[in-house]
Enzyme design. Sequence first.
Site, PDB file in Angstrom:
ATOM      1  N   LYS A  44       0.890  -1.157   0.000  1.00  0.00           N
ATOM      2  CA  LYS A  44       0.000   0.000   0.000  1.00  0.00           C
ATOM      3  C   LYS A  44       0.930   1.210   0.000  1.00  0.00           C
ATOM      4  O   LYS A  44       1.611   1.488   0.985  1.00  0.00           O
ATOM      5  CB  LYS A  44      -0.906   0.019   1.225  1.00  0.00           C
ATOM      6  CG  LYS A  44      -1.793   1.250   1.276  1.00  0.00           C
ATOM      7  CD  LYS A  44      -2.423   1.448   2.641  1.00  0.00           C
ATOM      8  CE  LYS A  44      -2.970   2.868   2.729  1.00  0.00           C
ATOM      9  NZ  LYS A  44      -3.430   3.208   4.084  1.00  0.00           N
TER      10      LYS A  44
ATOM     11  N   ALA B 122      -9.146   5.734   4.273  1.00  0.00           N
ATOM     12  CA  ALA B 122      -8.938   6.887   5.158  1.00  0.00           C
ATOM     13  C   ALA B 122     -10.188   7.742   5.296  1.00  0.00           C
ATOM     14  O   ALA B 122     -10.865   8.046   4.319  1.00  0.00           O
ATOM     15  CB  ALA B 122      -7.780   7.760   4.699  1.00  0.00           C
TER      16      ALA B 122
END
Length: 257
Positions: free
Chosen positions: A99, A186
């Site tokens: 990631k 997020a």
Amino acid sequence: MDNILKIAGVEIKSRLWVGTGKYRDFKETKEAVEASGAHVVTVAVRRVNITDHSKENLLDYIDPKKYIILPNTAGCYTTEDAIRTARLARAAGISDWVKLEVIGDERTLLPDNEALIEAAKVLVKEGFIVLPYTNDDPVMARKLEDIGCEAIMPLAAPIGSGLGIRNPYNIRIIKEIVSVPVVVDAGVGTASDAAIAMELGCDAVLMNTAIAGAKDPVKMAYAMKMGVEAGRLAWLAGRIPKKLYASASSPLEGMIE
């Protein structure tokens, strides 16, 4: 649910992905991950011990044979740092997946798009499966796909903010214009945020603070699991269109006069 999520040919068994930071200890981390039902678990290589087996190690609690361990380059502010961190995880035998985060601002933790693209180019060429954390910009999403990233991970809101999806329209556009999976990453705060992400047609949702920072992380992990499942099912079912005026629930034919 309905169709299987695959990334780089690998079958992902859960559309809820979770991080491993900010918990009180590894025991709580393990309990929350188990409650979430997640298959993909992210690990900040620079912040959580996964390489030194002489000390308490996260991988003693999160079995790599059971989960897909996704190293991330959290805390990296330059292209060079991000590339170096990804290489470290690979050298430690953790994964070829990464990631990819390259942070551009310390206060907002928003991504540095130029540095992100440069890092992605290098890592894709080196054979990494790159999943970039980016802003909710459809143009950036398409550029990252063109580079060879296997999924796009647009933010819902700034990292750890819990604000939920601030720009659902851009998320929908990203989903429409790229052919790789879209994983909202997020900014999720609660289960309804996760459900909304899935109702927009996203392929998965990644979160950490929303679970680890809850008063009861294990309960919140389970709530997030249900939120993702409900949102996915609603997306597959196809919601009714929004209308300005009322529409009778019962048919008018056959009414008693």
